[in-house]
Scaffold this motif. Structure first.
Motif, PDB file in Angstrom:
ATOM      1  N   ALA A 185       0.816  -1.211   0.000  1.00  0.00           N
ATOM      2  CA  ALA A 185       0.000   0.000   0.000  1.00  0.00           C
ATOM      3  C   ALA A 185       0.851   1.263   0.000  1.00  0.00           C
ATOM      4  N   ASP A 186       1.967   1.241   0.690  1.00  0.00           N
ATOM      5  CA  ASP A 186       2.816   2.430   0.790  1.00  0.00           C
ATOM      6  C   ASP A 186       3.932   2.438  -0.257  1.00  0.00           C
ATOM      7  N   ALA A 187       4.616   1.323  -0.415  1.00  0.00           N
ATOM      8  CA  ALA A 187       5.766   1.263  -1.328  1.00  0.00           C
ATOM      9  C   ALA A 187       5.366   1.080  -2.780  1.00  0.00           C
ATOM     10  N   GLY A 188       4.134   0.639  -3.025  1.00  0.00           N
ATOM     11  CA  GLY A 188       3.687   0.394  -4.393  1.00  0.00           C
ATOM     12  C   GLY A 188       4.214  -0.919  -4.922  1.00  0.00           C
ATOM     13  N   VAL A 211      -0.167  -2.613 -17.168  1.00  0.00           N
ATOM     14  CA  VAL A 211      -0.956  -3.635 -16.483  1.00  0.00           C
ATOM     15  C   VAL A 211      -0.001  -4.500 -15.668  1.00  0.00           C
ATOM     16  N   VAL A 212      -0.182  -4.527 -14.362  1.00  0.00           N
ATOM     17  CA  VAL A 212       0.651  -5.347 -13.485  1.00  0.00           C
ATOM     18  C   VAL A 212       0.055  -6.744 -13.379  1.00  0.00           C
ATOM     19  N   LEU A 213       0.899  -7.752 -13.575  1.00  0.00           N
ATOM     20  CA  LEU A 213       0.494  -9.149 -13.414  1.00  0.00           C
ATOM     21  C   LEU A 213       1.149  -9.682 -12.147  1.00  0.00           C
ATOM     22  N   ALA A 214       0.342 -10.007 -11.135  1.00  0.00           N
ATOM     23  CA  ALA A 214       0.911 -10.418  -9.848  1.00  0.00           C
ATOM     24  C   ALA A 214      -0.069 -11.300  -9.099  1.00  0.00           C
ATOM     25  N   ASP A 215       0.335 -12.514  -8.768  1.00  0.00           N
ATOM     26  CA  ASP A 215      -0.543 -13.386  -7.989  1.00  0.00           C
ATOM     27  C   ASP A 215      -0.672 -12.866  -6.559  1.00  0.00           C
ATOM     28  N   HIS A 216      -1.603 -13.456  -5.812  1.00  0.00           N
ATOM     29  CA  HIS A 216      -1.961 -12.914  -4.495  1.00  0.00           C
ATOM     30  C   HIS A 216      -0.819 -12.930  -3.490  1.00  0.00           C
ATOM     31  N   THR A 217       0.177 -13.815  -3.667  1.00  0.00           N
ATOM     32  CA  THR A 217       1.274 -13.873  -2.701  1.00  0.00           C
ATOM     33  C   THR A 217       2.187 -12.658  -2.779  1.00  0.00           C
ATOM     34  N   LYS A 218       2.065 -11.885  -3.852  1.00  0.00           N
ATOM     35  CA  LYS A 218       2.912 -10.693  -3.984  1.00  0.00           C
ATOM     36  C   LYS A 218       2.465  -9.559  -3.060  1.00  0.00           C
ATOM     37  N   TRP A 219       1.211  -9.632  -2.584  1.00  0.00           N
ATOM     38  CA  TRP A 219       0.747  -8.575  -1.677  1.00  0.00           C
ATOM     39  C   TRP A 219       1.467  -8.710  -0.331  1.00  0.00           C
ATOM     40  N   GLY A 220       2.056  -7.633   0.132  1.00  0.00           N
ATOM     41  CA  GLY A 220       2.803  -7.652   1.383  1.00  0.00           C
ATOM     42  C   GLY A 220       4.281  -7.923   1.201  1.00  0.00           C
ATOM     43  N   LEU A 230       0.998   2.645  -6.588  1.00  0.00           N
ATOM     44  CA  LEU A 230      -0.207   1.922  -6.993  1.00  0.00           C
ATOM     45  C   LEU A 230      -1.023   2.720  -7.999  1.00  0.00           C
ATOM     46  N   ASP A 231      -1.127   4.026  -7.793  1.00  0.00           N
ATOM     47  CA  ASP A 231      -1.972   4.831  -8.670  1.00  0.00           C
ATOM     48  C   ASP A 231      -1.290   5.226  -9.980  1.00  0.00           C
ATOM     49  N   GLU A 232      -0.078   4.706 -10.206  1.00  0.00           N
ATOM     50  CA  GLU A 232       0.625   4.997 -11.465  1.00  0.00           C
ATOM     51  C   GLU A 232       0.420   3.907 -12.519  1.00  0.00           C
ATOM     52  N   VAL A 233      -0.340   2.868 -12.176  1.00  0.00           N
ATOM     53  CA  VAL A 233      -0.621   1.826 -13.169  1.00  0.00           C
ATOM     54  C   VAL A 233      -2.114   1.826 -13.481  1.00  0.00           C
ATOM     55  N   ASP A 234      -2.460   1.279 -14.628  1.00  0.00           N
ATOM     56  CA  ASP A 234      -3.842   1.317 -15.092  1.00  0.00           C
ATOM     57  C   ASP A 234      -4.666   0.124 -14.624  1.00  0.00           C
ATOM     58  N   GLU A 235      -4.032  -1.038 -14.534  1.00  0.00           N
ATOM     59  CA  GLU A 235      -4.750  -2.241 -14.119  1.00  0.00           C
ATOM     60  C   GLU A 235      -3.815  -3.160 -13.343  1.00  0.00           C
ATOM     61  N   VAL A 236      -4.417  -3.970 -12.477  1.00  0.00           N
ATOM     62  CA  VAL A 236      -3.722  -5.089 -11.843  1.00  0.00           C
ATOM     63  C   VAL A 236      -4.550  -6.342 -12.119  1.00  0.00           C
ATOM     64  N   ILE A 237      -3.881  -7.381 -12.590  1.00  0.00           N
ATOM     65  CA  ILE A 237      -4.537  -8.676 -12.740  1.00  0.00           C
ATOM     66  C   ILE A 237      -3.902  -9.621 -11.738  1.00  0.00           C
ATOM     67  N   SER A 238      -4.709 -10.129 -10.819  1.00  0.00           N
ATOM     68  CA  SER A 238      -4.234 -11.031  -9.772  1.00  0.00           C
ATOM     69  C   SER A 238      -5.156 -12.249  -9.748  1.00  0.00           C
ATOM     70  N   GLN A 251      -8.446  -1.620  -5.352  1.00  0.00           N
ATOM     71  CA  GLN A 251      -9.625  -1.066  -6.017  1.00  0.00           C
ATOM     72  C   GLN A 251      -9.719   0.445  -5.836  1.00  0.00           C
ATOM     73  N   GLU A 252      -9.226   0.937  -4.693  1.00  0.00           N
ATOM     74  CA  GLU A 252      -9.250   2.380  -4.433  1.00  0.00           C
ATOM     75  C   GLU A 252      -8.138   3.116  -5.179  1.00  0.00           C
ATOM     76  N   ARG A 253      -6.979   2.456  -5.356  1.00  0.00           N
ATOM     77  CA  ARG A 253      -5.791   3.162  -5.839  1.00  0.00           C
ATOM     78  C   ARG A 253      -5.448   2.895  -7.297  1.00  0.00           C
ATOM     79  N   VAL A 254      -5.854   1.733  -7.823  1.00  0.00           N
ATOM     80  CA  VAL A 254      -5.495   1.355  -9.190  1.00  0.00           C
ATOM     81  C   VAL A 254      -6.702   1.570 -10.094  1.00  0.00           C
ATOM     82  N   GLY A 255      -6.431   1.812 -11.384  1.00  0.00           N
ATOM     83  CA  GLY A 255      -7.537   2.049 -12.313  1.00  0.00           C
ATOM     84  C   GLY A 255      -8.548   0.923 -12.351  1.00  0.00           C
TER      85      GLY A 255
END
Length: 266
Positions: A185-188, A211-220, A230-238, A251-255
């Motif tokens: 959330a902070d580091a992007g 478009v960032v491609l990142a599975d759920h384990t990448k969070w954190g 986070l707000d510098e990319v248009d989409e995230v697909i997880s 959902q709040e920060r990414v397109g």
């Protein structure tokens, strides 16, 4: 569940996902947040994991550690393929497509190798080889043009550094599919390799859409260097394994956030 079984379940989760959150563990184990925190504290005292803010991670799994391609390519294969199939729907004939290095972008390359004719720009030796072999074997419906930038090779088979960055600054991409080491959330979006972060930033600057491609384990997960906020990319697909908190933040920060369904084995 007895404490010993709970501890083993926590260790299994950390080994599998590298970083786990207290809230997710509490939900999975059916116990309170305080119980999980105490369990993590005991396991840390035994040197079996390391506490981080809101969760735990593998001991010694530093922000500069960069796993090799072979290891990463065997992990979460179903999730990566679901992400790749979803991402492929964004690619159309004649596009200039950027693919950064990584096992999820490599999974996307496998989908695109048999798809529409495009121009692929990549800093991944593996991705370039995949397109080359597809064209040589005749498995590609139409041979795409592949531009492999030069540079210094990393453990994940990415080409990085000033040569790669300089080449990317001369190009213009319709869409970039960006693989990342971590999302926070902070580091992007981050990576454990300083030179790779610089090259990835050049990729982002060259693209009309990222478009960032990142599975759920990448969070954190947190690499030493940030690629983009986070707000510098248009989409995230997880994938659907993404925690409720991660979904809310993205959902709040990414397109746009896409969570394709993962097909079960068999």
């Amino acid at each position: 569940m007895l404490p010993a079984a709970r501890h083993q379940a926590i260790l299994d989760a950390v080994q599998r996902e590298r970083v786990v959150r207290v809230s997710d563990l509490a939900h999975q184990l059916g116990v309170s947040l305080m119980t999980v925190r105490r369990d993590i504290e005991l396991l840390e005292e035994g040197g079996k994991l390391e506490r981080i803010h809101g969760g735990a991670k593998l001991p010694g799994d530093a922000s500069t550690h960069e796993p090799g391609f072979e290891l990463k390519s065997t992990q979460l294969t179903a999730e990566k393929r679901a992400i790749a199939v979803e991402a492929a729907t964004l690619v159309h004939e004649g596009m200039a497509v950027g693919l950064s290095a990584g096992t999820t972008t490599w999974a996307l390359a496998r989908e695109l190798a048999g798809g529409p004719r495009v121009t692929v720009v990549t800093n991944s030796v593996r991705i370039a080889d995949l397109f080359h072999h597809a064209a040589s074997s005749g498995s590609a419906r139409h041979a795409s043009t592949v531009i492999l930038v030069g540079g210094e090779r990393t453990p994940s088979d990415a080409l990085v550094g000033p040569i790669a960055t300089g080449a990317l600054k001369q190009l213009h991409l319709d869409v970039l599919f960006l693989g990342v080491h971590g999302m926070d959330a902070d580091a992007g979006f981050t990576t454990p390799n300083l030179l790779e972060a610089e090259t990835d930033r050049a990729f982002v600057a060259a693209a009309r859409k990222t478009v960032v491609l990142a599975d759920h384990t990448k969070w954190g997960m947190l690499g030493i260097s940030s690629i983009a906020a986070l707000d510098e990319v248009d989409e995230v697909i997880s994938d659907a394994g993404l925690s409720a908190e991660a979904r809310r933040v993205l959902q709040e920060r990414v397109g746009r956030l896409r969570l394709p369904t993962v097909q079960s084995a068999g």
